[in-house]
Design a protein around this motif. Structure first.
Motif, PDB file in Angstrom:
ATOM      1  N   GLU A   1     -42.305 -28.107  25.282  1.00 54.10           N
ATOM      2  CA  GLU A   1     -42.886 -26.910  25.890  1.00 54.10           C
ATOM      3  C   GLU A   1     -42.350 -26.710  27.302  1.00 54.10           C
ATOM      4  O   GLU A   1     -42.048 -25.590  27.714  1.00 54.10           O
ATOM      5  CB  GLU A   1     -44.409 -27.033  25.912  1.00 54.10           C
TER       6      GLU A   1
ATOM      7  N   GLU B   1     -38.885 -25.287  26.962  1.00 49.85           N
ATOM      8  CA  GLU B   1     -38.857 -23.899  26.498  1.00 49.85           C
ATOM      9  C   GLU B   1     -39.349 -22.928  27.561  1.00 49.85           C
ATOM     10  O   GLU B   1     -38.786 -21.859  27.751  1.00 49.85           O
ATOM     11  CB  GLU B   1     -39.708 -23.764  25.228  1.00 49.85           C
ATOM     12  N   GLN B   2     -40.419 -23.277  28.262  1.00 48.62           N
ATOM     13  CA  GLN B   2     -41.057 -22.351  29.185  1.00 48.62           C
ATOM     14  C   GLN B   2     -40.740 -22.661  30.644  1.00 48.62           C
ATOM     15  O   GLN B   2     -41.459 -22.229  31.537  1.00 48.62           O
ATOM     16  CB  GLN B   2     -42.583 -22.390  28.967  1.00 48.62           C
TER      17      GLN B   2
ATOM     18  N   THR C   1     -36.886 -19.267  28.039  1.00 47.41           N
ATOM     19  CA  THR C   1     -36.779 -18.538  29.309  1.00 47.41           C
ATOM     20  C   THR C   1     -35.471 -17.756  29.387  1.00 47.41           C
ATOM     21  O   THR C   1     -35.451 -16.567  29.718  1.00 47.41           O
ATOM     22  CB  THR C   1     -36.863 -19.529  30.489  1.00 47.41           C
TER      23      THR C   1
ATOM     24  N   GLU D   1     -35.376 -14.855  26.961  1.00 49.85           N
ATOM     25  CA  GLU D   1     -36.146 -13.707  27.445  1.00 49.85           C
ATOM     26  C   GLU D   1     -35.347 -12.913  28.471  1.00 49.85           C
ATOM     27  O   GLU D   1     -35.352 -11.682  28.455  1.00 49.85           O
ATOM     28  CB  GLU D   1     -37.455 -14.206  28.060  1.00 49.85           C
TER      29      GLU D   1
END
Length: 428
Positions: free
Chosen positions: A34, A37-38, A58, A61
């Motif tokens: 996590e 990913e973030q 990230t 996006e």
């Protein structure tokens, strides 16, 4: 069966410990994935040919793409603008292959909608146990905040060009415009730093030409501060544009990574890449950080081809903080910089200056003023803080007259001497 399980677990393990370990391990794995990913920055892993093997949410996006559109289907250069691809092929990739890592490189990526996004890229080659390169791990930092600095630079360049054209029609109005521009290249006032005193001075050798000397003092975080002083080669609007770019780059780089050598390395990369088409531009500079502590300030600095800083101690002595071997900034694609550390105690003052001061011509023989004379002048004055030293030096500069034919910038930083508390009187 229950008895066998308990026996296998061993006398020191509590019932249910295995299940707890499994759950804990699973939580750690989920947490690590996590975080990847973030993360607030983008991560991408590529094969040695650039094919993307892994990318975090990230960066996806930012790009406006799905994972299936990218992994195994695109190369890292496919994420870059046309100019970014060219720079990657001619500079980034060869330097990465040569050194195994490269950090803080400014590039632009493009989203699925065609928008450009400025980023700072750091890449490292991962090798096998035998030393064979396996893959490339790249971290992508959002650098959109620098866009406002770029707009500011463009406005400065436009203003400088307008002033130059106006000079052909009206020299008097040109001088007024140049004076305004010169002020805009320097901080209007120095900020107040807790536990520190600061003073500065700028002498313009010619009202007809913009100078290239610069300095600044600004906060990094709640505890540390950054400062720099330097000198861009040449004069006029071109030097002013380089000065503006240099000041913006130093500030932006310091916010990303305030390590003095890394800041100057970023500036060297920017100047060398921007001015490689025959119009070489370079500068000298000292960049440092200040960490105020109780009653003293820790100083760390790096120098690129600039005169060494001078320290006036509270006991009246004065000497240089040597930074030999630092290279000019912007001349070569890779430069070495000299570093130094010191501590300023109560009553100590650190003086930075440009070479307009030491290269002034004095006396009937028009000899260089020189570093020895500056040290003797400083040691001959009672330590009274940065502003007192700046005031004395400004009077010295004024006395050089036409022997001073180059701009001169001064920046002094010091720790104030505690004011003694008067003893209470006997009121009987």
């Amino acid at each position: 069966m229950m008895c066998r399980t308990d026996e296998a677990r061993g006398p020191d393990r509590e019932p249910g410990a295995d299940a707890t370990d499994v759950v804990f391990t699973s939580l750690l794995e989920d947490s690590a994935e996590e975080l990847y990913e973030q993360a607030p920055c983008g991560y991408v892993s590529t094969m040695m040919d650039g094919t993307i093997a892994k990318i975090n949410a990230t960066l996806l996006e930012w790009l406006g793409l799905e994972r299936g559109q990218v992994v195994g289907r695109m190369r890292f250069t496919d994420l870059l603008t046309v100019g970014g691809k060219l720079y990657h092929e001619t500079h980034f990739a060869p330097m990465l292959q040569m050194n195994g890592e490269i950090s803080g490189v400014a590039l632009d990526i493009k989203s699925a909608g065609g928008q450009r996004m400025p980023v700072l890229v750091t890449s490292r080659v991962k090798t096998s146990d035998t030393g064979e390169p396996m893959l490339i791990r790249t971290t992508v930092f959002d650098a959109r905040d620098r866009r406002s600095y770029e707009k500011e630079l463009l406005r400065g360049r436009k203003a400088a060009e307008e002033a130059r054209l106006q000079a052909e029609a009206d020299r008097e109005r040109l001088q007024e415009a140049l004076a305004v521009l010169q002020q805009n290249l320097l901080p209007a006032t120095l900020p107040a730093v807790p536990g520190l005193e600061a003073g500065s001075y700028y002498h313009t050798a010619s009202p007809d030409l913009l100078g290239g000397d610069f300095y600044d003092l600004f906060p990094l975080d709640g505890e540390r501060w950054a400062f720099f002083l330097g000198d861009v080669c040449g004069k006029g609007p071109q030097a002013a544009a380089v000065t503006s770019l240099t000041r913006y780059t130093l500030r932006a780089a310091a916010m990303h990574d305030p390590e003095p050598v890394n800041v100057l390395t970023t500036l060297n990369t920017v100047l060398h890449e921007r001015y490689t088409s025959g119009d070489t531009r370079y500068c000298t500079a000292i960049f440092g950080t200040l960490h105020p502590l109780e009653g003293e300030v820790e100083v760390r600095l790096a120098s690129g081809g600039h005169p060494s800083a001078l320290i006036q101690r509270a006991d009246g002595s004065a000497d240089y903080l040597p930074t030999p071997g630092g290279m000019l900034i912007g001349v070569l694609p890779k430069a070495e910089f000299a570093t130094a550390r010191t501590r300023l105690l109560a009553g100590d003052t650190l003086l930075l200056y440009t070479d307009g001061l030491t290269e002034a011509r004095t006396g009937p023989e028009r000899e260089l003023y020189g570093e020895d004379a500056l040290r003797a002048f400083t040691a001959g004055r009672r330590p009274a803080g940065p502003q007192a030293l700046i005031d004395a030096l400004s009077k010295l500069i004024a006395g050089f007259g036409d022997g001073l034919d180059d701009d001169t910038a001064l920046l002094a930083l010091g720790v104030p001497t505690p004011v003694p508390t008067p003893a209470s009187e006997d009121l009987r």
